[in-house]
Design a protein around this motif. Structure first.
Motif, PDB file in Angstrom:
ATOM      1  N   ASP A   9       0.833  -1.211   0.000  1.00 44.92           N
ATOM      2  CA  ASP A   9       0.000   0.000   0.000  1.00 44.92           C
ATOM      3  C   ASP A   9       0.867   1.261   0.000  1.00 44.92           C
ATOM      4  O   ASP A   9       0.540   2.266  -0.643  1.00 44.92           O
ATOM      5  CB  ASP A   9      -0.909   0.008   1.234  1.00 44.92           C
ATOM      6  N   ALA A  10       1.979   1.205   0.727  1.00 52.09           N
ATOM      7  CA  ALA A  10       2.870   2.365   0.790  1.00 52.09           C
ATOM      8  C   ALA A  10       3.459   2.675  -0.581  1.00 52.09           C
ATOM      9  O   ALA A  10       3.613   3.851  -0.952  1.00 52.09           O
ATOM     10  CB  ALA A  10       3.982   2.106   1.802  1.00 52.09           C
ATOM     11  N   VAL A  11       3.798   1.645  -1.343  1.00 47.49           N
ATOM     12  CA  VAL A  11       4.335   1.858  -2.694  1.00 47.49           C
ATOM     13  C   VAL A  11       3.292   2.556  -3.566  1.00 47.49           C
ATOM     14  O   VAL A  11       3.608   3.509  -4.302  1.00 47.49           O
ATOM     15  CB  VAL A  11       4.775   0.522  -3.321  1.00 47.49           C
ATOM     16  N   GLU A  12       2.037   2.125  -3.493  1.00 39.69           N
ATOM     17  CA  GLU A  12       0.987   2.739  -4.307  1.00 39.69           C
ATOM     18  C   GLU A  12       0.709   4.170  -3.863  1.00 39.69           C
ATOM     19  O   GLU A  12       0.490   5.064  -4.685  1.00 39.69           O
ATOM     20  CB  GLU A  12      -0.298   1.900  -4.225  1.00 39.69           C
ATOM     21  N   VAL A  13       0.728   4.390  -2.542  1.00 43.53           N
ATOM     22  CA  VAL A  13       0.522   5.756  -2.042  1.00 43.53           C
ATOM     23  C   VAL A  13       1.642   6.667  -2.526  1.00 43.53           C
ATOM     24  O   VAL A  13       1.418   7.825  -2.920  1.00 43.53           O
ATOM     25  CB  VAL A  13       0.439   5.759  -0.507  1.00 43.53           C
ATOM     26  N   ALA A  14       2.879   6.153  -2.511  1.00 46.27           N
ATOM     27  CA  ALA A  14       4.019   6.957  -2.967  1.00 46.27           C
ATOM     28  C   ALA A  14       3.892   7.302  -4.440  1.00 46.27           C
ATOM     29  O   ALA A  14       4.168   8.434  -4.851  1.00 46.27           O
ATOM     30  CB  ALA A  14       5.317   6.203  -2.711  1.00 46.27           C
ATOM     31  N   ARG A  15       3.475   6.346  -5.237  1.00 43.60           N
ATOM     32  CA  ARG A  15       3.322   6.615  -6.674  1.00 43.60           C
ATOM     33  C   ARG A  15       2.241   7.666  -6.914  1.00 43.60           C
ATOM     34  O   ARG A  15       2.419   8.597  -7.705  1.00 43.60           O
ATOM     35  CB  ARG A  15       2.974   5.318  -7.406  1.00 43.60           C
ATOM     36  N   ALA A  16       1.099   7.502  -6.234  1.00 41.51           N
ATOM     37  CA  ALA A  16       0.019   8.480  -6.399  1.00 41.51           C
ATOM     38  C   ALA A  16       0.457   9.855  -5.915  1.00 41.51           C
ATOM     39  O   ALA A  16       0.145  10.882  -6.535  1.00 41.51           O
ATOM     40  CB  ALA A  16      -1.221   8.020  -5.636  1.00 41.51           C
ATOM     41  N   SER A  17       1.220   9.879  -4.801  1.00 42.70           N
ATOM     42  CA  SER A  17       1.695  11.159  -4.272  1.00 42.70           C
ATOM     43  C   SER A  17       2.642  11.836  -5.247  1.00 42.70           C
ATOM     44  O   SER A  17       2.626  13.056  -5.405  1.00 42.70           O
ATOM     45  CB  SER A  17       2.393  10.943  -2.931  1.00 42.70           C
ATOM     46  N   ARG A  18       3.489  11.015  -5.907  1.00 43.00           N
ATOM     47  CA  ARG A  18       4.425  11.601  -6.869  1.00 43.00           C
ATOM     48  C   ARG A  18       3.702  12.174  -8.081  1.00 43.00           C
ATOM     49  O   ARG A  18       4.083  13.223  -8.608  1.00 43.00           O
ATOM     50  CB  ARG A  18       5.443  10.553  -7.308  1.00 43.00           C
TER      51      ARG A  18
END
Length: 668
Positions: A195-204
């Motif tokens: 989930d953290a990886v997906e949140v990071a991608r969306a945040s970027r």
């Protein structure tokens, strides 16, 4: 601090490379994170910290300052603490129903007396597990480590042998001699990292959009500030920060109405309505501000305020007025509007049509009021320059000191009082079009040489400039003076005369085209009558009297004077019987009766016999006798035939004016 505010304050994570995830946990959760981190090497850079709470916050902030954190992963009370103290996305490890079931199965194998210790709240649906596994599960929750220790002691006092819970709970249970079952599974930790990886991608992705928007806002000369629904500042561009004298990072996240009440957006957020072009005084400066609600998918999500400095607006306005060509007065007249049926009019129209097909300079000569500007506009309208500017200047109406800058323009600083940025001249304003130089004989000799150069070289040198500007302008000049006589007297340059006198049209005075008086009077009466609101029926007696008297007057002011006399007559004309028309005309226009036309068209002012009265518009309008009108027309044709078509001789024999003869010939 959010990703958005971090981006604006220079603390945003780098968009280069894989997402950077910081996993925070100690003891048992740390071991799981360490074991799983290598599995994400292809999708993210995972750094595991073996600290918690205050130490974890300090370490994450150090990494954040270097721009190397996208998302934080943590569990339980540690995760809740980090979420409260960090302006970064914090993904917490969540316990699912399967994890709880596995832990309880392990606990049952050890004892029937099981305690469940969770962070902030009881586990849902525990009654179902109690019935399924025949367990007497005692639940407790905690917020701090001290509370966790107290809860474990309480469970121990109630005969609990096994404690299921987070790392803090199981560590305390082990210390007190109980069996601790760790609630979190490897699958739960792995899911949190994913989930953290997906949140990071969306945040970027969001951060890239924000950076692009902030780059655009940074280039604006307008000040911009945007707030969310609670009026917390989300965006503050450099222009607005400069006007307010603040550091954007110091205001981000704060309520706008608290830090700057003058710019408050509370009303916009409350009503959801725009407020445009309001003048606000902020820190001693006047700003023109616009307030707009932000509506996303039909929902009010915030508001934005943009401001402009009035001084900057004035400066831009001056720059635009300097750099953009002044609007030229559009040509209004066509050649067909040069009214008349006589030979002189036909000659002028034919020559003007020929001039329109050429690009050469045209010189219009003739007395004042003969229609020189009408012909100039008509030539422009009939030429291939009709869609380009038509610029006119009266050389006699502008002082010598101003005429040079008006014609040729000037550069900034060319003289005291020169407009900032300079000004283009009329030659540049007429580029690709036509420049009409009226009363060109009045141009000072000192400027005639500059005009000659423009005509020869097709380029303009502004006052104070060193480089000329090419122009493509067709020049039409007009004068009522004899230019050759001006040359003889040294008041006009001979070389300029030759340059202007390429295509020439001599405008005939009105006294030499008396046959055009009827159509001219009729056309001007309609024009002036429409302006004054005088209907044709009321004007007819006065126009008839004027038409009878007009051929006897030399009209030194030509068509312009004729129009002025018509306006005077219609303006003063009362509703009076037609028999008073001549007396009225003598009263309001006495000059028509005081001067006698001389020369080839001479006739006495006393030539007004009975036949003229019968043939006048007054009688024909009053009694409408078509029989008498036809008889007069037949008589006129017969006398004209006897005179061999000589209209002057026929008029003499009939004792009528040439205009009256013309009306009778048309009446048949």
């Amino acid at each position: 601090m959010t990703l958005q505010s971090a981006a604006l304050s220079g603390q945003a994570p780098s968009l280069n490379g894989p997402p950077r995830i910081v996993a925070v946990g100690y003891r048992r959760i740390n071991k799981m994170l360490q074991a799983l981190a290598p599995d994400f090497v292809d999708t993210a850079a995972v750094e595991v910290l073996d600290v918690g709470f205050e130490l974890a916050v300090a370490r994450v902030r150090e990494l954040q300052a270097s721009g190397s954190v996208d998302v934080v992963v943590a569990a339980g009370s540690n995760g809740a603490y980090l979420r409260q103290h960090l302006d970064l996305p914090v993904v917490q490890v969540k316990v699912g129903g399967f994890d709880l079931m596995q832990a309880l199965v392990q606990a049952k194998a050890l004892s029937n007396r099981v305690g469940l210790l969770t962070y902030e709240g009881m586990a849902p649906d525990m009654a179902q597990f109690d019935g399924l596994f025949e367990l007497a599960v005692v639940q407790r929750s905690y917020r701090t480590e001290d509370e966790a220790r107290a809860c474990v002691r309480d469970l121990q006092a109630q005969g609990v042998d096994v404690v299921v819970g987070s790392g803090a709970a199981t560590d305390v249970a082990d210390q007190l001699g109980l069996r601790g079952i760790f609630l979190y599974s490897m699958d739960a930790v792995r899911s949190a990292l994913e989930d953290a990886v997906e949140v990071a991608r969306a945040s970027r992705i969001e951060l890239a959009k924000r950076e692009r928007l902030n780059t655009i806002l940074a280039q604006l000369s307008d000040g911009v500030v945007a707030v969310d629904q609670q009026e917390r500042i989300q965006t503050l561009n450099p222009a607005m920060a400069h006007w307010l004298g603040v550091n954007p990072a110091q205001w981000l996240g704060r309520k706008l109405s608290e830090v700057c009440p003058e710019l408050s957006l509370q009303g916009t957020l409350r009503l959801g309505l725009p407020e445009l072009e309001k003048i606000e005084r902020v820190k001693g400066k006047a700003l023109i501000v616009n307030r707009m609600p932000i509506i996303e998918q039909g929902v009010l999500t915030g508001a934005v305020l943009s401001g402009q400095d009035p001084i900057s607006i004035q400066r831009v306005d001056r720059h635009i007025r300097t750099r953009i060509k002044p609007a030229a007065v559009a040509a209004r007249y066509e050649l067909q509007q040069f009214s008349g049926q006589g030979e002189a009019v036909q000659r002028v129209q034919h020559m003007a049509q020929s001039c329109a097909r050429s690009q050469a300079t045209v010189l219009l000569t003739g007395e004042s009021g003969t229609g020189k500007e009408l012909i100039a506009q008509g030539i422009h309208q009939a030429s291939d320059r009709r869609d380009m500017p038509f610029v006119a200047v009266n050389c006699a109406a502008v002082s010598e000191s101003l005429l040079e800058s008006e014609l040729f323009g000037y550069e900034e600083g060319a003289f005291t009082g020169a407009r900032r940025g300079g000004k283009i001249g009329l030659f540049e304003a007429a580029h690709n079009g036509t420049l009409f130089l009226d009363e060109v004989a009045e141009m000072p000799v000192s400027l005639q040489s500059r005009l000659l150069r423009v005509l020869q070289e097709r380029e303009v040198l502004r006052v104070g400039a060193t480089e000329p500007t090419p122009v493509n302008v067709r020049v039409i000049a007009a004068t009522h003076r004899d230019l050759m006589e001006q040359v003889t007297q040294g008041q006009f340059r001979l070389d300029l005369y030759y340059r202007l006198n390429i295509l020439r049209i001599d405008m005939p005075p009105l006294r030499e085209r008396l046959e055009d008086l009827p159509p001219l009077i009729e056309a001007l009466q309609r024009k002036v009558g429409a302006r004054l609101g005088v209907v044709a029926a009321r004007a007819r007696p006065w126009m008839a009297a004027l038409l009878d008297q007009a051929p006897c007057y030399p009209w030194p002011g030509n068509v312009r004077e004729l129009e002025n006399v018509i306006e005077r007559v219609l303006a003063y004309a009362p509703v009076t019987p037609a028999s008073d028309a001549t007396a009225f005309l003598r009263a309001v226009a006495p000059e028509l009766f005081q001067m006698t036309l001389t020369g080839s068209g001479a006739r006495s002012l006393q030539v007004v016999d009975a036949r003229v009265q019968r043939a006048s518009w007054v009688r024909s309008s009053a009694d409408g006798s078509s029989h008498e009108t036809q008889a007069l027309a037949q008589e006129a044709h017969a006398v004209l035939a006897q005179c061999g078509g000589n209209k002057a001789l026929a008029c003499a024999q009939l004792g009528i004016s040439r205009t009256t003869l013309w009306r009778r010939l048309r009446a048949e």
